[in-house]
Design an enzyme around this catalytic site. Structure first.
Site, PDB file in Angstrom:
ATOM      1  N   GLY A   1     -18.847 -42.488   0.591  1.00  0.00           N
ATOM      2  CA  GLY A   1     -17.841 -42.597   1.652  1.00  0.00           C
ATOM      3  C   GLY A   1     -18.597 -42.648   2.968  1.00  0.00           C
ATOM      4  O   GLY A   1     -19.268 -41.676   3.344  1.00  0.00           O
TER       5      GLY A   1
ATOM      6  N   GLY B   1     -17.117 -43.235   5.799  1.00  0.00           N
ATOM      7  CA  GLY B   1     -16.063 -43.133   6.813  1.00  0.00           C
ATOM      8  C   GLY B   1     -16.368 -41.998   7.776  1.00  0.00           C
ATOM      9  O   GLY B   1     -17.534 -41.655   8.012  1.00  0.00           O
TER      10      GLY B   1
ATOM     11  N   ARG C   1      -5.525 -38.147   5.346  1.00  0.00           N
ATOM     12  CA  ARG C   1      -4.093 -37.953   5.631  1.00  0.00           C
ATOM     13  C   ARG C   1      -3.659 -38.714   6.869  1.00  0.00           C
ATOM     14  O   ARG C   1      -4.402 -38.827   7.821  1.00  0.00           O
ATOM     15  CB  ARG C   1      -3.831 -36.470   5.903  1.00  0.00           C
ATOM     16  CG  ARG C   1      -3.651 -35.660   4.687  1.00  0.00           C
ATOM     17  CD  ARG C   1      -3.879 -34.216   5.029  1.00  0.00           C
ATOM     18  NE  ARG C   1      -2.677 -33.583   5.519  1.00  0.00           N
ATOM     19  CZ  ARG C   1      -2.655 -32.325   5.976  1.00  0.00           C
ATOM     20  NH1 ARG C   1      -3.749 -31.620   6.016  1.00  0.00           N
ATOM     21  NH2 ARG C   1      -1.542 -31.785   6.378  1.00  0.00           N
TER      22      ARG C   1
ATOM     23  N   ARG D   1      -1.488 -33.240   1.966  1.00  0.00           N
ATOM     24  CA  ARG D   1      -2.711 -33.516   1.210  1.00  0.00           C
ATOM     25  C   ARG D   1      -2.345 -33.991  -0.194  1.00  0.00           C
ATOM     26  O   ARG D   1      -3.030 -34.808  -0.796  1.00  0.00           O
ATOM     27  CB  ARG D   1      -3.574 -32.261   1.124  1.00  0.00           C
ATOM     28  CG  ARG D   1      -4.167 -31.804   2.448  1.00  0.00           C
ATOM     29  CD  ARG D   1      -5.008 -30.565   2.248  1.00  0.00           C
ATOM     30  NE  ARG D   1      -5.643 -30.104   3.472  1.00  0.00           N
ATOM     31  CZ  ARG D   1      -5.106 -29.214   4.307  1.00  0.00           C
ATOM     32  NH1 ARG D   1      -3.920 -28.691   4.053  1.00  0.00           N
ATOM     33  NH2 ARG D   1      -5.758 -28.841   5.386  1.00  0.00           N
TER      34      ARG D   1
ATOM     35  N   VAL E   1     -15.319 -33.302  -1.391  1.00  0.00           N
ATOM     36  CA  VAL E   1     -14.647 -33.122  -0.098  1.00  0.00           C
ATOM     37  C   VAL E   1     -13.260 -33.782  -0.114  1.00  0.00           C
ATOM     38  O   VAL E   1     -12.336 -33.326   0.540  1.00  0.00           O
ATOM     39  CB  VAL E   1     -15.508 -33.721   1.048  1.00  0.00           C
ATOM     40  CG1 VAL E   1     -14.838 -33.529   2.398  1.00  0.00           C
ATOM     41  CG2 VAL E   1     -16.898 -33.091   1.074  1.00  0.00           C
TER      42      VAL E   1
ATOM     43  N   ASN F   1      -9.566 -35.099  -0.581  1.00  0.00           N
ATOM     44  CA  ASN F   1      -8.321 -34.337  -0.774  1.00  0.00           C
ATOM     45  C   ASN F   1      -7.395 -34.973  -1.807  1.00  0.00           C
ATOM     46  O   ASN F   1      -7.488 -36.177  -2.030  1.00  0.00           O
ATOM     47  CB  ASN F   1      -7.569 -34.253   0.567  1.00  0.00           C
ATOM     48  CG  ASN F   1      -7.993 -33.039   1.365  1.00  0.00           C
ATOM     49  OD1 ASN F   1      -8.214 -31.973   0.805  1.00  0.00           O
ATOM     50  ND2 ASN F   1      -8.103 -33.195   2.675  1.00  0.00           N
TER      51      ASN F   1
ATOM     52  N   ARG G   1     -12.298 -22.561  11.335  1.00  0.00           N
ATOM     53  CA  ARG G   1     -11.114 -22.687  12.208  1.00  0.00           C
ATOM     54  C   ARG G   1     -10.594 -21.300  12.594  1.00  0.00           C
ATOM     55  O   ARG G   1     -10.323 -21.025  13.771  1.00  0.00           O
ATOM     56  CB  ARG G   1     -10.019 -23.492  11.482  1.00  0.00           C
ATOM     57  CG  ARG G   1     -10.365 -24.967  11.414  1.00  0.00           C
ATOM     58  CD  ARG G   1      -9.340 -25.782  10.674  1.00  0.00           C
ATOM     59  NE  ARG G   1      -9.664 -27.205  10.808  1.00  0.00           N
ATOM     60  CZ  ARG G   1      -9.392 -28.126   9.904  1.00  0.00           C
ATOM     61  NH1 ARG G   1      -8.793 -27.782   8.761  1.00  0.00           N
ATOM     62  NH2 ARG G   1      -9.705 -29.384  10.119  1.00  0.00           N
TER      63      ARG G   1
ATOM     64  N   HIS H   1      -7.095 -25.134  -0.643  1.00  0.00           N
ATOM     65  CA  HIS H   1      -7.133 -25.798   0.668  1.00  0.00           C
ATOM     66  C   HIS H   1      -5.765 -26.430   0.918  1.00  0.00           C
ATOM     67  O   HIS H   1      -5.590 -27.637   0.871  1.00  0.00           O
ATOM     68  CB  HIS H   1      -8.227 -26.866   0.660  1.00  0.00           C
ATOM     69  CG  HIS H   1      -8.433 -27.534   1.983  1.00  0.00           C
ATOM     70  ND1 HIS H   1      -8.645 -26.849   3.150  1.00  0.00           N
ATOM     71  CD2 HIS H   1      -8.468 -28.858   2.323  1.00  0.00           C
ATOM     72  CE1 HIS H   1      -8.808 -27.715   4.144  1.00  0.00           C
ATOM     73  NE2 HIS H   1      -8.686 -28.929   3.669  1.00  0.00           N
TER      74      HIS H   1
HETATM   75  P1  NAI Z   1     -12.270 -42.239   5.997  1.00  0.00           P
HETATM   76  O1  NAI Z   1     -11.128 -43.137   5.675  1.00  0.00           O
HETATM   77  O2  NAI Z   1     -12.828 -42.271   7.364  1.00  0.00           O
HETATM   78  O3  NAI Z   1     -13.467 -42.538   4.979  1.00  0.00           O
HETATM   79  C1  NAI Z   1     -13.282 -42.674   3.620  1.00  0.00           C
HETATM   80  C2  NAI Z   1     -14.250 -43.729   3.134  1.00  0.00           C
HETATM   81  O4  NAI Z   1     -14.201 -43.754   1.702  1.00  0.00           O
HETATM   82  C3  NAI Z   1     -13.923 -45.129   3.612  1.00  0.00           C
HETATM   83  O5  NAI Z   1     -15.008 -45.690   4.327  1.00  0.00           O
HETATM   84  C4  NAI Z   1     -13.634 -45.905   2.339  1.00  0.00           C
HETATM   85  O6  NAI Z   1     -14.028 -47.258   2.382  1.00  0.00           O
HETATM   86  C5  NAI Z   1     -14.440 -45.102   1.323  1.00  0.00           C
HETATM   87  N1  NAI Z   1     -14.039 -45.347  -0.056  1.00  0.00           N
HETATM   88  C6  NAI Z   1     -12.799 -45.494  -0.566  1.00  0.00           C
HETATM   89  N2  NAI Z   1     -12.864 -45.736  -1.897  1.00  0.00           N
HETATM   90  C7  NAI Z   1     -14.159 -45.698  -2.218  1.00  0.00           C
HETATM   91  C8  NAI Z   1     -14.865 -45.881  -3.443  1.00  0.00           C
HETATM   92  N3  NAI Z   1     -14.231 -46.129  -4.590  1.00  0.00           N
HETATM   93  N4  NAI Z   1     -16.208 -45.824  -3.423  1.00  0.00           N
HETATM   94  C9  NAI Z   1     -16.876 -45.576  -2.258  1.00  0.00           C
HETATM   95  N5  NAI Z   1     -16.257 -45.410  -1.078  1.00  0.00           N
HETATM   96  C10 NAI Z   1     -14.918 -45.472  -1.062  1.00  0.00           C
HETATM   97  O7  NAI Z   1     -11.805 -40.761   5.601  1.00  0.00           O
HETATM   98  P2  NAI Z   1     -12.477 -39.385   6.048  1.00  0.00           P
HETATM   99  O8  NAI Z   1     -11.853 -38.907   7.293  1.00  0.00           O
HETATM  100  O9  NAI Z   1     -13.943 -39.549   5.990  1.00  0.00           O
HETATM  101  O10 NAI Z   1     -11.978 -38.401   4.875  1.00  0.00           O
HETATM  102  C11 NAI Z   1     -12.454 -38.587   3.564  1.00  0.00           C
HETATM  103  C12 NAI Z   1     -11.741 -37.659   2.583  1.00  0.00           C
HETATM  104  O11 NAI Z   1     -12.076 -36.308   2.864  1.00  0.00           O
HETATM  105  C13 NAI Z   1     -10.211 -37.718   2.648  1.00  0.00           C
HETATM  106  O12 NAI Z   1      -9.681 -37.594   1.347  1.00  0.00           O
HETATM  107  C14 NAI Z   1      -9.851 -36.503   3.481  1.00  0.00           C
HETATM  108  O13 NAI Z   1      -8.540 -36.054   3.253  1.00  0.00           O
HETATM  109  C15 NAI Z   1     -10.893 -35.524   2.970  1.00  0.00           C
HETATM  110  N6  NAI Z   1     -11.161 -34.396   3.842  1.00  0.00           N
HETATM  111  C16 NAI Z   1     -11.287 -33.178   3.246  1.00  0.00           C
HETATM  112  C17 NAI Z   1     -11.599 -32.065   3.969  1.00  0.00           C
HETATM  113  C18 NAI Z   1     -11.769 -30.754   3.288  1.00  0.00           C
HETATM  114  O14 NAI Z   1     -11.741 -29.715   3.937  1.00  0.00           O
HETATM  115  N7  NAI Z   1     -12.002 -30.726   1.985  1.00  0.00           N
HETATM  116  C19 NAI Z   1     -11.760 -32.126   5.440  1.00  0.00           C
HETATM  117  C20 NAI Z   1     -11.651 -33.475   5.974  1.00  0.00           C
HETATM  118  C21 NAI Z   1     -11.361 -34.558   5.184  1.00  0.00           C
HETATM  119  C1  2OP Z   2      -8.530 -30.855   7.019  1.00  0.00           C
HETATM  120  O1  2OP Z   2      -8.263 -29.682   6.721  1.00  0.00           O
HETATM  121  C2  2OP Z   2      -7.626 -33.023   6.291  1.00  0.00           C
HETATM  122  O2  2OP Z   2      -8.193 -31.370   4.724  1.00  0.00           O
HETATM  123  C3  2OP Z   2      -8.504 -31.898   5.947  1.00  0.00           C
HETATM  124  O3  2OP Z   2      -8.814 -31.208   8.170  1.00  0.00           O
END
Ligand code: NAI
Ligand code: 2OP
Length: 316
Positions: free
Chosen positions: A9, A11, A82, A88, A118, A120, A151, A175
């Site tokens: 990822g 992103g 999200r 989530r 990571v 969700n 946080r 979470h």
């Molecule tokens: P983002 O949309 O910026 O990045 C996600 C990336 O994953 C994108 O670049 C996309 O092209 C890529 N992707 C999608 N399918 C893929 C695959 N099959 N193989 C490789 N890459 C693939 O999203 P962001 O903000 O980076 O968040 C990523 C994930 O982390 C989300 O599910 C978000 O909800 C979760 N998250 C979890 C947190 C936690 O506390 N556990 C905190 C923040 C985000």
């Molecule tokens: C967060 O807590 C979206 O799970 C992510 O920010």
């Protein structure tokens, strides 16, 4: 030979994490994404940053898994984030397929790796990664507690106008909206927080912590938090790569600890070179236990949704 870390990822969370890890200069990093050019472009930009910041980490961007082979740690951030108004849990089916496929590819290329999930909904995606990798639980850990705790600590520090460094706290549970900030284990320079902030205000801070992810989502309007999440993952990676044996709140697959079996729940974990090296059991009051039970029940429900989704769409 330098150690290798893979981040899937490229992103917001993934790329920011790669930047943080590159700046630590203790490993080479492979960044994978399905979008052609995205990981390659970001990796090139980060390599060109090395001479300015003085790091030698080699950052590679790719759409394949060959370069990930032999990674010590693999972090899975691939998936959809999200959007406002979205829970989530809404992400479950789409991200299940992504996390399952990515995990299988990572496990094949690096059979000894430690996975940090990571994506969700976090606890359910850990469950998917554990099943898809067939790794022991020591090598499949989820990131959420470090973020939720950060946080909570930042809100307390703001309230008391003290350094965040002097606030000790733990947020346990899943979470989700029913995560459990442990007020009784929260202190400021050793003084219990309950002696410093009155009950009503503390309750508001606890609620703000539970809503912490949604608060950022509502402000950003597209996408979710990534600075604190990537910093939280980096803290876990440090503890594993440097074998620091930090005790951090992480999602771990419980096998009787805290009275739960077969569920990912956020609990204090010792992280070292072997991954999850120990689950630390702290004593809970009846109220804390009820709150953790409620959080565990919502994780269990979501795992049921994921299991049904997995059986409807068997792995390729
Ligand atoms: P983002 O949309 O910026 O990045 C996600 C990336 O994953 C994108 O670049 C996309 O092209 C890529 N992707 C999608 N399918 C893929 C695959 N099959 N193989 C490789 N890459 C693939 O999203 P962001 O903000 O980076 O968040 C990523 C994930 O982390 C989300 O599910 C978000 O909800 C979760 N998250 C979890 C947190 C936690 O506390 N556990 C905190 C923040 C985000
Ligand atoms: C967060 O807590 C979206 O799970 C992510 O920010």
């Amino acid at each position: 030979m330098r150690k290798k870390i893979t981040v899937v990822g490229a992103g917001n969370v993934g790329a920011t994490l790669v930047q943080r890890l590159a700046e630590r200069d203790y490993a080479d990093i492979v960044m994978v994404d399905i979008i052609g050019g995205l990981p390659q472009g970001k990796a090139l930009d980060l390599r060109e940053t090395g001479p300015i910041l003085g790091y030698d980490s080699r950052v590679i961007g790719t759409n394949a898994y060959r370069e990930t082979a032999g990674s010590e740690v693999c972090v899975i951030t691939s998936g959809l984030p999200r959007k406002p108004g979205m829970s989530r849990d809404d992400l479950v089916e789409t991200n299940m397929k992504i996390v399952r496929e990515v995990t299988q590819k990572l496990a094949k290329a690096s059979p000894k790796t430690i996975l940090i999930v990571v994506s969700n909904p976090l606890d359910a995606m850990c469950h998917v990664a554990l099943k898809a990798s067939r790794f022991p639980r020591e090598r499949v850990i989820g990131m959420a507690g470090v973020l939720d705790t950060a946080r909570f600590r930042s809100f307390i520090a703001e309230e008391l106008k003290v350094s965040v460094k002097d606030v000790e706290a733990y947020v346990l549970g899943g979470h989700g909206d029913s995560m459990v900030p442990l007020v009784r284990y929260t202190s400021v320079a050793g003084v219990p927080v309950e002696k410093l902030i009155e009950k009503q205000r503390l309750n508001e801070i606890v609620q703000r912590t539970r809503d912490g992810g949604a608060e950022v989502v509502a402000l950003l309007k597209s996408g979710s938090a990534y600075y604190a999440p990537s910093a939280a993952v980096a803290e876990m990676v440090d503890s594993i790569i440097l074998d620091k044996k930090r005790i951090l709140p992480c999602a771990a697959h419980l096998n009787g600890e805290y009275g739960y079996k077969g569920l990912y729940i956020g609990v204090p974990c010792k992280l070292g070179a072997k991954g999850l090296e120990e689950i630390v059991e702290i004593e809970l009051s009846a109220t804390e236990r009820r709150a953790l039970d409620k959080s565990a029940a919502s994780v269990k429900e979501l795992v049921g949704v994921v299991d049904r989704a997995m059986s409807r769409a068997p792995a390729a």
